[in-house]
Design a protein around this motif. Structure first.
Motif, PDB file in Angstrom:
ATOM      1  N   ASN A 100       0.801  -1.226   0.000  1.00 55.20           N
ATOM      2  CA  ASN A 100       0.000   0.000   0.000  1.00 55.20           C
ATOM      3  C   ASN A 100       0.836   1.279   0.000  1.00 55.20           C
ATOM      4  O   ASN A 100       0.297   2.371   0.187  1.00 55.20           O
ATOM      5  CB  ASN A 100      -0.949   0.006   1.204  1.00 55.20           C
ATOM      6  N   VAL A 142      -0.854   6.550  -6.427  1.00 55.78           N
ATOM      7  CA  VAL A 142      -1.140   5.181  -6.856  1.00 55.78           C
ATOM      8  C   VAL A 142      -0.341   4.226  -5.988  1.00 55.78           C
ATOM      9  O   VAL A 142       0.858   4.410  -5.780  1.00 55.78           O
ATOM     10  CB  VAL A 142      -0.763   4.961  -8.342  1.00 55.78           C
ATOM     11  N   LYS A 143      -0.980   3.207  -5.467  1.00 57.42           N
ATOM     12  CA  LYS A 143      -0.284   2.211  -4.653  1.00 57.42           C
ATOM     13  C   LYS A 143       0.582   1.328  -5.546  1.00 57.42           C
ATOM     14  O   LYS A 143       0.177   0.959  -6.647  1.00 57.42           O
ATOM     15  CB  LYS A 143      -1.298   1.364  -3.878  1.00 57.42           C
ATOM     16  N   SER A 189       2.369   4.365  -1.480  1.00 53.19           N
ATOM     17  CA  SER A 189       1.839   5.142  -2.604  1.00 53.19           C
ATOM     18  C   SER A 189       2.893   6.038  -3.236  1.00 53.19           C
ATOM     19  O   SER A 189       3.752   6.591  -2.548  1.00 53.19           O
ATOM     20  CB  SER A 189       0.655   6.000  -2.142  1.00 53.19           C
ATOM     21  N   PHE A 209       0.932  -4.847 -10.692  1.00 57.54           N
ATOM     22  CA  PHE A 209      -0.052  -5.633 -11.439  1.00 57.54           C
ATOM     23  C   PHE A 209      -0.042  -5.253 -12.913  1.00 57.54           C
ATOM     24  O   PHE A 209      -0.076  -6.122 -13.798  1.00 57.54           O
ATOM     25  CB  PHE A 209      -1.450  -5.417 -10.854  1.00 57.54           C
ATOM     26  N   LYS A 239       1.321  -1.697  -5.458  1.00 55.01           N
ATOM     27  CA  LYS A 239       0.808  -3.024  -5.808  1.00 55.01           C
ATOM     28  C   LYS A 239       0.021  -2.971  -7.122  1.00 55.01           C
ATOM     29  O   LYS A 239       0.027  -3.937  -7.892  1.00 55.01           O
ATOM     30  CB  LYS A 239      -0.053  -3.587  -4.686  1.00 55.01           C
ATOM     31  N   TYR A 240      -0.623  -1.832  -7.403  1.00 55.96           N
ATOM     32  CA  TYR A 240      -1.360  -1.691  -8.655  1.00 55.96           C
ATOM     33  C   TYR A 240      -0.396  -1.472  -9.830  1.00 55.96           C
ATOM     34  O   TYR A 240      -0.632  -1.961 -10.944  1.00 55.96           O
ATOM     35  CB  TYR A 240      -2.364  -0.554  -8.557  1.00 55.96           C
TER      36      TYR A 240
END
Length: 282
Positions: A164, A175-176, A166, A182, A178-179
């Motif tokens: 998490n 934006v975190k 950012s 992905f 982890k995204y």
């Protein structure tokens, strides 16, 4: 003036003790040397000689018959790049994600993830190219070079450790990571059918290494300790009070990491950030 600039560069990249800056410095220095040599040989009438030399002896080959004689290329390929934009984006991501990861781990652990991710990336690329029929026509001529797999390992390790955390991105805001991870993994997954399929496969191998390392670390297994020199046996006094203090500190660190996973690194107080920094140096 030239000496001062050179001394400043050595201090920043090679003597700071920061592994992120060390790998940026090594990659950049090799790129500059190779580029200058390429220009020299170009004017001498041997255009492409240096690139061919790197691809033949320093890039990692997919052909199994070369693995025994080119075994060292699982390391050397990580420090050579195809062009300026190839190295630029690799080093930018290494700087951004590397600094985040280094806030929570020791330098030895960072070295292990970076180099180990690069090695597993090469192995993953080689295995898929030799085992999956669609790639087999390219075996023998496909090679791998660049620090992308190593950088992807660091990126994935950071996102697994503090998902998490950012970053503020232009046009997107906060934006975190982890995204972001992905998105990159998705792009590499669909990239396995493109011209740079080998690079995408290596990225996925590096990501797998970074993820696995952090998950094992969180369960109490630090793979990097295999390279740590064991201290000589010596007699010491009962150290029970210090052990208790260490346990209290670890609980405090765990609580801070939980807070990061819920609210992000930016929400920590100065005292909490100082505690994490001190814990990473112990």
């Amino acid at each position: 003036m030239t000496n001062n600039i050179w001394n400043d560069l050595k201090l920043k990249f090679f003597k700071s003790g920061n592994p992120v800056m060390l790998y940026i410095g090594i990659n950049a220095a090799i790129f500059v040397v190779v580029s200058l040599l390429s220009v020299i040989f170009y004017f001498s009438g041997n255009r492409g000689f240096i690139d061919a030399l790197v691809d033949e002896y320093l890039a990692f080959p997919s052909a199994p018959n070369l693995w025994l004689t080119r075994f060292y290329t699982v390391l050397t390929y990580q420090f050579f790049h195809a062009d300026f934009f190839h190295i630029l984006f690799n080093l930018l991501w290494l700087y951004w994600m590397g600094q985040i990861f280094l806030d929570f781990v020791k330098p030895l652990q960072f070295h292990f993830v970076y180099l180990g991710g690069g090695i597993l990336g090469a192995i993953f690329f080689a295995l898929i190219f030799n085992l999956v029929p669609v790639y087999q026509p390219s075996v023998g001529e496909a090679t791998l070079k660049g620090s992308s797999a190593a950088v992807m390992a660091v990126f994935t390790a950071a996102a697994t450790l503090v998902p998490n955390y950012s970053l503020r991105l232009m046009f997107f805001g906060e934006v975190k990571i982890k995204y972001l991870l992905f998105v990159y993994i998705f792009l590499d997954f669909i990239g396995v059918k493109e011209a740079n399929a080998g690079g995408s496969l290596a990225h996925l191998g590096g990501a797998l290494f970074g993820f696995t390392y952090v998950k094992l670390l969180q369960s109490g297994t630090d793979l990097s300790t295999i390279f740590k020199k064991k201290p000589k046996l010596r007699v010491v006094k009962n150290d029970a009070p210090k052990k208790s203090q260490s346990m209290v500190n670890q609980k405090e660190v765990d609580a801070i990491l939980d807070k990061i996973s819920k609210t992000g690194y930016d929400k920590l107080t100065k005292e909490e950030k100082d505690t994490l920094f001190k814990a990473s140096k112990n």
